[in-house]
Design a protein around this motif. Structure first.
Motif, PDB file in Angstrom:
ATOM      1  N   ARG A 163      34.281 100.965  15.962  1.00  0.00           N
ATOM      2  CA  ARG A 163      34.018 100.012  17.047  1.00  0.00           C
ATOM      3  C   ARG A 163      33.581 100.734  18.318  1.00  0.00           C
ATOM      4  O   ARG A 163      32.609 100.314  18.968  1.00  0.00           O
ATOM      5  CB  ARG A 163      35.252  99.156  17.323  1.00  0.00           C
ATOM      6  N   ALA A 166      30.023 101.927  17.968  1.00  0.00           N
ATOM      7  CA  ALA A 166      29.061 100.822  18.060  1.00  0.00           C
ATOM      8  C   ALA A 166      28.940 100.284  19.476  1.00  0.00           C
ATOM      9  O   ALA A 166      27.877  99.777  19.863  1.00  0.00           O
ATOM     10  CB  ALA A 166      29.476  99.711  17.101  1.00  0.00           C
ATOM     11  N   GLU A 167      30.006 100.365  20.249  1.00  0.00           N
ATOM     12  CA  GLU A 167      29.988  99.860  21.625  1.00  0.00           C
ATOM     13  C   GLU A 167      29.321 100.817  22.601  1.00  0.00           C
ATOM     14  O   GLU A 167      29.087 100.463  23.758  1.00  0.00           O
ATOM     15  CB  GLU A 167      31.420  99.586  22.089  1.00  0.00           C
ATOM     16  N   GLY A 206      34.755  97.178  12.283  1.00  0.00           N
ATOM     17  CA  GLY A 206      34.681  97.744  13.615  1.00  0.00           C
ATOM     18  C   GLY A 206      33.332  97.530  14.269  1.00  0.00           C
ATOM     19  O   GLY A 206      33.246  97.173  15.457  1.00  0.00           O
ATOM     20  N   VAL A 207      32.273  97.722  13.498  1.00  0.00           N
ATOM     21  CA  VAL A 207      30.921  97.586  14.052  1.00  0.00           C
ATOM     22  C   VAL A 207      30.626  96.123  14.394  1.00  0.00           C
ATOM     23  O   VAL A 207      30.105  95.813  15.472  1.00  0.00           O
ATOM     24  CB  VAL A 207      29.869  98.144  13.074  1.00  0.00           C
ATOM     25  N   THR A 208      30.942  95.212  13.495  1.00  0.00           N
ATOM     26  CA  THR A 208      30.656  93.796  13.758  1.00  0.00           C
ATOM     27  C   THR A 208      31.506  93.262  14.906  1.00  0.00           C
ATOM     28  O   THR A 208      31.065  92.386  15.652  1.00  0.00           O
ATOM     29  CB  THR A 208      30.856  92.955  12.490  1.00  0.00           C
ATOM     30  N   ALA A 209      32.721  93.802  15.076  1.00  0.00           N
ATOM     31  CA  ALA A 209      33.550  93.391  16.208  1.00  0.00           C
ATOM     32  C   ALA A 209      32.902  93.782  17.532  1.00  0.00           C
ATOM     33  O   ALA A 209      33.124  93.133  18.563  1.00  0.00           O
ATOM     34  CB  ALA A 209      34.937  94.015  16.103  1.00  0.00           C
ATOM     35  N   ALA A 210      32.092  94.833  17.505  1.00  0.00           N
ATOM     36  CA  ALA A 210      31.361  95.260  18.702  1.00  0.00           C
ATOM     37  C   ALA A 210      30.071  94.470  18.901  1.00  0.00           C
ATOM     38  O   ALA A 210      29.365  94.677  19.895  1.00  0.00           O
ATOM     39  CB  ALA A 210      31.047  96.747  18.604  1.00  0.00           C
ATOM     40  N   LYS A 212      27.374  94.583  16.940  1.00  0.00           N
ATOM     41  CA  LYS A 212      26.194  95.343  16.546  1.00  0.00           C
ATOM     42  C   LYS A 212      25.955  95.193  15.041  1.00  0.00           C
ATOM     43  O   LYS A 212      26.899  94.967  14.269  1.00  0.00           O
ATOM     44  CB  LYS A 212      26.378  96.831  16.869  1.00  0.00           C
TER      45      LYS A 212
END
Length: 268
Positions: A163, A166-167, A206-210, A212
């Motif tokens: 995350r 990605a953020e 983690g990535v989708t929570a950001a 992206k």
């Protein structure tokens, strides 16, 4: 007359109503690159990490695919500032940087791909294909609009930091590499092992929570579709060398009988 550049992978993902499916170009051949580009795939990855590619061969392949409705991405061998600068100056609009495990590494990559004041990309657009030798109006001011930056998570530390990676400002998406992730977990060559796919899904979360897009390498069709159901927005589903190897083996098997043992093939 001003020249307009193609849309980036970032823009293609934002506009797509479905996952984007790509092919890996590993042979270093412009002819093979053009064949892959004309296949109907959404995107292609020109690889400098695991393929016999230097700047000149990457440039030739960018030329070869430029006449097709396909989005080319160049994977650099390492997130090094000079290499990123050189590849962008070749006219690559989309880069993928391997082995990024921390937000600090991600930020260094993002800064290398953008001009000051945000970044530290060297300015040479008047001499380079990136701005078509200053024929792209406002390229320096709008440089970030013409380039998309993706980083690759391939370690357990990377999964844990997914995350935050990605953020990172300037990072447009994350690609997960199950093969090196499997190796890092002591499961070399077993990228579809349940423990490996569980970590891939953890990275996805983690990535989708950001907010992206997340991508993944998945040559097994069933695994690829499972990853799509779990949120993969872009996937590599085959490679030129693997297609040629398996296709030529099938040809030999049909007419001669093949000695190749299916169980001996690991990795990608």
């Amino acid at each position: 007359m001003p020249i307009r550049l193609s849309r980036t992978l970032r823009d293609a993902l934002a506009e797509a109503g479905r996952p984007l499916y790509g092919g890996w170009i590993t042979t270093g051949s412009p002819v093979v690159a053009e064949i892959m580009a004309g296949s109907g795939l959404d995107w292609v990855l020109i690889d400098m990490e695991h393929a016999p590619n230097g700047l000149e061969s990457v440039l030739a392949q960018l030329y070869a695919v430029s006449g097709y409705e396909v989005t080319p991405v160049v994977r650099v061998p390492i997130g090094e500032t000079v290499i990123i600068k050189q590849v962008l100056d070749l006219g690559a609009q989309n880069i993928l940087v391997p082995m990024v495990s921390t937000p600090e590494q991600a930020r260094a990559v993002a800064e290398a791909a953008q001009y000051p004041p945000f970044g530290r990309r060297g300015v040479g657009s008047a001499l380079a294909r990136s701005a078509r030798w200053n024929r792209v109006e406002g390229y320096l001011a709008d440089g970030a609009d013409h380039v998309s930056v993706f980083v690759q998570i391939e370690t357990l530390d990377g999964v844990a930091n997914a995350r935050a990676i990605a953020e990172t400002p300037g990072v447009d998406g994350v690609f997960v590499g199950p093969s090196d992730l499997a190796a890092a977990m002591g499961l070399l060559g077993m990228q579809t092992h349940p423990d490996v796919t569980a970590q891939v899904r953890r990275a996805f979360a983690g990535v989708t929570a950001a907010g992206k897009p997340v991508g993944v390498n998945a040559f097994d069709p069933n695994q690829a579709m499972a990853y799509v159901r779990e949120g993969a927005a872009f996937l590599l589903v085959g490679a030129d060398a693997a297609l040629l190897a398996r296709g030529s083996e099938a040809l030999a098997d049909r007419f001669i009988g093949s000695p190749h043992d299916e169980t001996s093939r690991g990795g990608y």
